[in-house]
Design an enzyme around this catalytic site. Structure first.
Site, PDB file in Angstrom:
ATOM      1  N   CYS A   2       0.952  -1.003   0.038  1.00 28.48           N
ATOM      2  CA  CYS A   2       0.280  -0.284   0.050  1.00 28.48           C
ATOM      3  C   CYS A   2       0.850   1.291  -0.363  1.00 28.48           C
ATOM      4  O   CYS A   2       2.031   1.043   0.130  1.00 28.48           O
ATOM      5  CB  CYS A   2      -1.077  -0.020   0.977  1.00 28.48           C
ATOM      6  SG  CYS A   2      -1.765  -1.644   1.425  1.00 28.48           S
ATOM      7  N   ARG A  27       4.669   0.358  -5.925  1.00 23.75           N
ATOM      8  CA  ARG A  27       4.852   0.061  -4.961  1.00 23.75           C
ATOM      9  C   ARG A  27       4.037  -1.870  -4.982  1.00 23.75           C
ATOM     10  O   ARG A  27       4.281  -2.819  -5.111  1.00 23.75           O
ATOM     11  CB  ARG A  27       4.550   0.355  -3.730  1.00 23.75           C
ATOM     12  CG  ARG A  27       5.435   1.775  -2.904  1.00 23.75           C
ATOM     13  CD  ARG A  27       4.677   2.485  -2.472  1.00 23.75           C
ATOM     14  NE  ARG A  27       4.585   1.676  -1.203  1.00 23.75           N
ATOM     15  CZ  ARG A  27       5.448   2.047  -0.211  1.00 23.75           C
ATOM     16  NH1 ARG A  27       6.586   2.723  -0.596  1.00 23.75           N
ATOM     17  NH2 ARG A  27       5.314   1.055   0.845  1.00 23.75           N
ATOM     18  N   TRP A  74      -2.970  -2.243  -1.288  1.00 25.07           N
ATOM     19  CA  TRP A  74      -2.757  -3.925  -2.098  1.00 25.07           C
ATOM     20  C   TRP A  74      -3.209  -4.739  -0.741  1.00 25.07           C
ATOM     21  O   TRP A  74      -2.627  -4.887   0.360  1.00 25.07           O
ATOM     22  CB  TRP A  74      -1.338  -3.750  -2.057  1.00 25.07           C
ATOM     23  CG  TRP A  74      -0.487  -5.682  -2.208  1.00 25.07           C
ATOM     24  CD1 TRP A  74      -0.003  -5.571  -4.006  1.00 25.07           C
ATOM     25  CD2 TRP A  74      -0.364  -6.408  -1.442  1.00 25.07           C
ATOM     26  NE1 TRP A  74       0.234  -7.073  -3.683  1.00 25.07           N
ATOM     27  CE2 TRP A  74       0.412  -7.761  -2.389  1.00 25.07           C
ATOM     28  CE3 TRP A  74      -0.106  -6.512  -0.253  1.00 25.07           C
ATOM     29  CZ2 TRP A  74       1.216  -8.301  -1.730  1.00 25.07           C
ATOM     30  CZ3 TRP A  74       0.238  -7.696   0.032  1.00 25.07           C
ATOM     31  CH2 TRP A  74       1.324  -8.744  -0.567  1.00 25.07           C
ATOM     32  N   ASN A  98      -1.640   1.367   5.710  1.00 27.62           N
ATOM     33  CA  ASN A  98       0.046   0.459   5.002  1.00 27.62           C
ATOM     34  C   ASN A  98       0.156  -0.604   6.322  1.00 27.62           C
ATOM     35  O   ASN A  98       0.422   0.440   7.560  1.00 27.62           O
ATOM     36  CB  ASN A  98       0.667   1.141   4.540  1.00 27.62           C
ATOM     37  CG  ASN A  98       1.375   0.364   4.003  1.00 27.62           C
ATOM     38  OD1 ASN A  98       1.776  -1.249   3.960  1.00 27.62           O
ATOM     39  ND2 ASN A  98       2.930   0.133   3.568  1.00 27.62           N
ATOM     40  N   GLY A  99      -0.822  -1.884   5.838  1.00 22.67           N
ATOM     41  CA  GLY A  99       0.377  -2.987   7.040  1.00 22.67           C
ATOM     42  C   GLY A  99      -1.170  -3.872   7.187  1.00 22.67           C
ATOM     43  O   GLY A  99      -2.063  -3.989   6.774  1.00 22.67           O
ATOM     44  N   GLU A 479      16.913 -17.535  -9.956  1.00 22.07           N
ATOM     45  CA  GLU A 479      16.788 -16.608 -10.619  1.00 22.07           C
ATOM     46  C   GLU A 479      16.025 -16.706 -12.013  1.00 22.07           C
ATOM     47  O   GLU A 479      14.865 -15.750 -11.879  1.00 22.07           O
ATOM     48  CB  GLU A 479      17.603 -14.981 -10.253  1.00 22.07           C
ATOM     49  CG  GLU A 479      17.453 -13.697 -11.224  1.00 22.07           C
ATOM     50  CD  GLU A 479      16.361 -12.780 -10.308  1.00 22.07           C
ATOM     51  OE1 GLU A 479      16.310 -13.402  -9.125  1.00 22.07           O
ATOM     52  OE2 GLU A 479      15.889 -12.040 -11.281  1.00 22.07           O
ATOM     53  N   LYS A 483      11.628 -15.428 -12.426  1.00 22.97           N
ATOM     54  CA  LYS A 483      11.803 -14.113 -12.621  1.00 22.97           C
ATOM     55  C   LYS A 483      10.217 -14.209 -13.785  1.00 22.97           C
ATOM     56  O   LYS A 483       9.982 -13.607 -13.861  1.00 22.97           O
ATOM     57  CB  LYS A 483      12.641 -13.869 -13.452  1.00 22.97           C
ATOM     58  CG  LYS A 483      13.926 -11.961 -13.725  1.00 22.97           C
ATOM     59  CD  LYS A 483      13.378 -11.511 -12.835  1.00 22.97           C
ATOM     60  CE  LYS A 483      13.347 -11.043 -11.878  1.00 22.97           C
ATOM     61  NZ  LYS A 483      13.681 -10.837 -10.373  1.00 22.97           N
ATOM     62  N   GLU A 486       7.000 -15.030 -12.331  1.00 21.75           N
ATOM     63  CA  GLU A 486       5.943 -13.967 -11.404  1.00 21.75           C
ATOM     64  C   GLU A 486       6.015 -12.411 -12.493  1.00 21.75           C
ATOM     65  O   GLU A 486       4.829 -12.190 -12.305  1.00 21.75           O
ATOM     66  CB  GLU A 486       7.259 -12.786 -10.353  1.00 21.75           C
ATOM     67  CG  GLU A 486       8.099 -12.071 -10.775  1.00 21.75           C
ATOM     68  CD  GLU A 486       9.354 -11.687  -9.349  1.00 21.75           C
ATOM     69  OE1 GLU A 486       8.549 -10.916  -8.632  1.00 21.75           O
ATOM     70  OE2 GLU A 486      10.376 -11.904 -10.370  1.00 21.75           O
ATOM     71  N   HIS A 502      17.425 -36.637  -9.022  1.00 21.51           N
ATOM     72  CA  HIS A 502      16.756 -36.944  -7.283  1.00 21.51           C
ATOM     73  C   HIS A 502      15.374 -36.097  -7.308  1.00 21.51           C
ATOM     74  O   HIS A 502      15.017 -36.453  -5.709  1.00 21.51           O
ATOM     75  CB  HIS A 502      17.376 -36.737  -5.926  1.00 21.51           C
ATOM     76  CG  HIS A 502      18.906 -36.571  -6.770  1.00 21.51           C
ATOM     77  ND1 HIS A 502      19.929 -37.949  -5.778  1.00 21.51           N
ATOM     78  CD2 HIS A 502      20.511 -35.999  -7.199  1.00 21.51           C
ATOM     79  CE1 HIS A 502      21.090 -38.354  -5.930  1.00 21.51           C
ATOM     80  NE2 HIS A 502      21.417 -36.991  -6.718  1.00 21.51           N
ATOM     81  N   LYS A 602       6.368  -3.572  -4.591  1.00 20.44           N
ATOM     82  CA  LYS A 602       7.710  -3.777  -4.940  1.00 20.44           C
ATOM     83  C   LYS A 602       8.376  -3.877  -3.263  1.00 20.44           C
ATOM     84  O   LYS A 602       9.566  -4.224  -3.396  1.00 20.44           O
ATOM     85  CB  LYS A 602       8.292  -2.103  -6.059  1.00 20.44           C
ATOM     86  CG  LYS A 602       9.270  -2.212  -5.851  1.00 20.44           C
ATOM     87  CD  LYS A 602       9.657  -2.765  -7.113  1.00 20.44           C
ATOM     88  CE  LYS A 602      11.411  -2.791  -7.423  1.00 20.44           C
ATOM     89  NZ  LYS A 602      11.672  -3.930  -7.638  1.00 20.44           N
TER      90      LYS A 602
HETATM   91  C1  F6R Z   1      11.976 -10.656  -7.431  1.00 22.42           C
HETATM   92  C2  F6R Z   1      11.801  -9.773  -6.445  1.00 22.42           C
HETATM   93  C3  F6R Z   1      11.725  -9.870  -5.508  1.00 22.42           C
HETATM   94  C4  F6R Z   1      12.056  -9.203  -4.076  1.00 22.42           C
HETATM   95  C5  F6R Z   1      11.934  -9.315  -2.976  1.00 22.42           C
HETATM   96  C6  F6R Z   1      13.104  -8.556  -1.994  1.00 22.42           C
HETATM   97  O1  F6R Z   1      11.796  -9.627  -9.362  1.00 22.42           O
HETATM   98  O2  F6R Z   1      11.511  -8.147  -6.988  1.00 22.42           O
HETATM   99  O3  F6R Z   1      11.396 -11.263  -4.787  1.00 22.42           O
HETATM  100  O4  F6R Z   1      13.420  -9.294  -4.494  1.00 22.42           O
HETATM  101  O5  F6R Z   1      10.571  -9.192  -2.620  1.00 22.42           O
HETATM  102  O6  F6R Z   1      12.541  -7.512  -2.384  1.00 22.42           O
HETATM  103  P1  F6R Z   1      13.965  -5.929  -1.836  1.00 22.42           P
HETATM  104  O7  F6R Z   1      15.065  -6.338  -2.621  1.00 22.42           O
HETATM  105  O8  F6R Z   1      13.005  -5.100  -1.885  1.00 22.42           O
HETATM  106  O9  F6R Z   1      14.157  -6.664   0.040  1.00 22.42           O
END
Ligand code: F6R
Length: 607
Positions: A2, A27, A74, A98-99, A479, A483, A486, A502, A602
């Protein structure tokens, strides 16, 4: 997560609030709303979905007040719809939040028993009703807000407005960030300085447990006991940020292409390329005296830390304990007094990472923060900030922050190796020189866009994808899978290639593309054996390798992406680019919301 905005302004504030909310869009959110007080009466407009829906509502039915609060939501409690969107009202009180209010269920039962009627499924509405109840019991607005804050448990940031007082917003912070922006005859509240950037660059960050009254001519900050506290007012760097996509379709695309430049800025912060040496750092510990280090982070930042582990252990012979922050914070791991802890975070606000930091703080070890947002909570609570110089990252999927985190970790590992005498001056020179080549190789790899875009078209037809790699390519495989899932919503898993037999090998058939990250390094042959196992079972291999690897792979592939031959130390930075591009183009073909994928945020300020 949020986003919160509040303005005690000089003219109509609704358009300004929407403008600030747009700057918080990165965000992640699923509904939005604004409330103002006009001629003594609270009014609000809310809408499900993107801010353009809220703008349409405001165009049809404008709000004219000079004081207002706004919110991008959010969803945590209750589905994302207009009824659950903030602001929430109760008898002349308006609240955005927010929270998570952890004790909301018991508070809600108590309020219902007291005759309060709930119109949403949110935890936020209890806050509005609690304040209204305090007012009804005779408290003035400020005392009512303070009295309510004392009843709340959990992590929250709040902005509260009162019908009948057009010169007061109360803000509070216990967990998620909140900043006061100081204007001339106007005052602001915002979740971060980027939101406030169009109005002011003079900001004060609230600390956990702080609450504030903001009025046109002054902002006052208090602690939970109601005592006045002084918090530093600082010049935010955020005003200089131009948050736009340039000529790119998406922020993610722009951020992928910024990598040669930001990797180079970040490396130059830690390495001296004229003498090919690692720069001395003002650290609260001596690498030579450490017996181990702890690293904690979430998501992509965690995966960068996992690659860092290989570097620290290999180059500096320094053991690394690393864990996902949501596990780290609760598993009560013993922390050696002779250790240091590093926390990696783009946003610097991730709740679990912050909690892990506080766990280490209570164990008394020195703390370093590898963060992109230098004004963030994690940065402020650390003993030393080791910045990534990626600039604002707006796309929810982390790209340039990841390769900048790798740049910092590689530089630190070299520095640690020098301090511990595990690498010689000659080796240091060679490694620093090799790192200096990363931006050039990254530029070359970005030119493979056309081939990767074509491959993405094929990949978008599948429902499952497996990523494999060994050594540092194992975290990179995870990773790649993260990517892809998501942003394209294709199910993907990343495995250590050696683990294939395995379990995951059971999944292999002609409907399972297997992306193998395998530069021609000392364990290349081992990975080739794994590719043969995949090929023998009809799996479709996409090989990401270098020229030598392509020549020696000896397996039939669906596609081979050939990268330049690069030194081992920079391979993770360079091989990160094709996996980012592949995820990006696949998502574009799938028609998803690339920069704001569903359900994701974000900055994850709740656990
Ligand atoms: C994936 C992504 C998330 C962040 C994770 C940590 O693309 O962006 O997995 O890496 O939420 O976020 P930060 O780096 O802001 O602590």
């Amino acid at each position: 997560m949020c986003g919160i905005v509040g303005i005690v302004g000089r003219g109509p504030v609704a358009p300004l609030i929407v403008d600030a909310l747009k700057r918080l869009e990165y965000r992640g959110y699923d509904s939005a709303g604004v409330a103002t007080i006009e001629a003594g009466v609270l009014g609000r407009r809310r809408a499900e979905g993107k801010l353009v829906n809220l703008e349409k509502r405001l165009n049809a039915e404008p709000l004219d007040g000079k004081i207002g609060i706004g919110h991008t939501r959010w969803a945590t409690h209750g589905v994302p719809n207009e009824t659950n969107a903030h602001p929430h009202f109760s008898n002349g009180v308006a609240v955005v939040h927010n929270g998570i209010i952890e004790n909301f269920a018991s508070l809600r039962d108590e309020l219902i028993a007291d005759g309060y009627v709930f119109s949403s499924q949110t935890d936020t509405e209890v806050v509005a009703h609690l304040i209204a109840r305090e007012l009804k019991r005779g408290a003035d607005p400020v005392a009512a807000a303070h009295g309510t804050l004392k009843q709340l448990e959990g992590a929250f940031a709040l902005a509260i407005m009162f019908q009948g007082d057009e010169d007061l917003i109360v803000g509070a912070r216990n967990g998620p960030p909140l900043a006061v922006g100081h204007g001339e005859g106007e005052m602001f509240l915002g979740s971060d300085a980027i939101a406030l950037a169009p109005f002011t660059n003079s900001v004060t960050y609230l600390e956990d447990g702080d609450w504030a009254t903001i009025r046109r001519d002054k902002a006052e900050i208090f602690d939970m006991d109601g005592a006045r506290v002084e918090r530093k007012r600082q010049q935010s760097l955020s005003t200089s940020y131009m948050v736009d996509k340039g000529n790119r379709r998406h922020f993610m695309e722009k951020e992928i292409h910024e990598q040669p430049e930001v990797i180079s800025h970040t490396l130059a912060h830690y390495l001296d390329f004229t003498s090919d040496s690692s720069k001395p750092l003002d650290l609260p510990f001596d690498f030579a005296k450490l017996d181990r280090i702890a690293i904690s982070a979430c998501g992509t930042a965690y995966l960068s830390g996992l690659i860092g582990k290989y570097w620290f252990e290999r180059l500096a012979r320094l053991p690394v304990d690393i864990d996902i922050a949501s596990e780290f914070r609760y598993r009560e791991m013993p922390i050696s007094k002779d250790s240091a802890a590093f926390f990696i975070s783009q946003s610097g606000e991730t709740a679990d990472t912050l909690a892990s930091l506080r766990y280490c703080r209570s164990a008394g070890v020195p703390i370093g923060a590898i963060v992109n947002v230098r004004e963030s909570t994690i940065a402020r609570e650390s003993d030393v900030v080791l910045p990534t110089l990626a600039g604002p990252e707006i796309g929810v999927a982390s790209t340039k922050a990841f390769t900048c985190q790798l740049s910092v970790l590689a530089s630190l590992a070299v520095r640690a190796g020098v301090a511990r005498g595990t690498i010689s001056r000659e080796q240091e020179k060679a490694l620093v020189h090799q790192l200096s080549e990363a931006p050039r190789f990254a530029t070359q790899v970005l030119k493979l866009e056309e081939q990767i875009e074509k491959l993405a078209r094929d990949l978008s037809r599948y429902h499952h994808v497996l990523y494999l790699g060994r050594d540092t390519n194992f975290p990179l495989a995870m990773e790649g899978a993260l990517k892809l899932k998501e942003i394209s919503y294709i199910h993907a898993e990343g495995y250590a290639a050696g683990e294939l037999k395995h379990g995951p090998i059971a999944l292999i058939d002609e409907n399972m593309p297997v992306i193998v990250i395998a530069p021609h390094d000392r364990i290349f042959e081992k990975t080739v054996s794994n590719m043969q196992e995949v090929a023998a079972r009809g799996g479709k291999i996409i090989l990401i390798t270098d020229k030598k690897g392509a020549a020696l792979a000896s397996v039939k592939t669906m596609e081979t992406i050939v990268l330049p031959d690069v030194p081992e130390i920079i391979a993770p930075l360079i091989y990160a680019l094709p996996i980012q591009m592949l995820a990006y183009f696949t998502a574009v073909f799938m028609g998803t919301d690339v920069d704001q994928p569903r359900n994701l945020a974000k900055s994850v300020t709740v656990e």
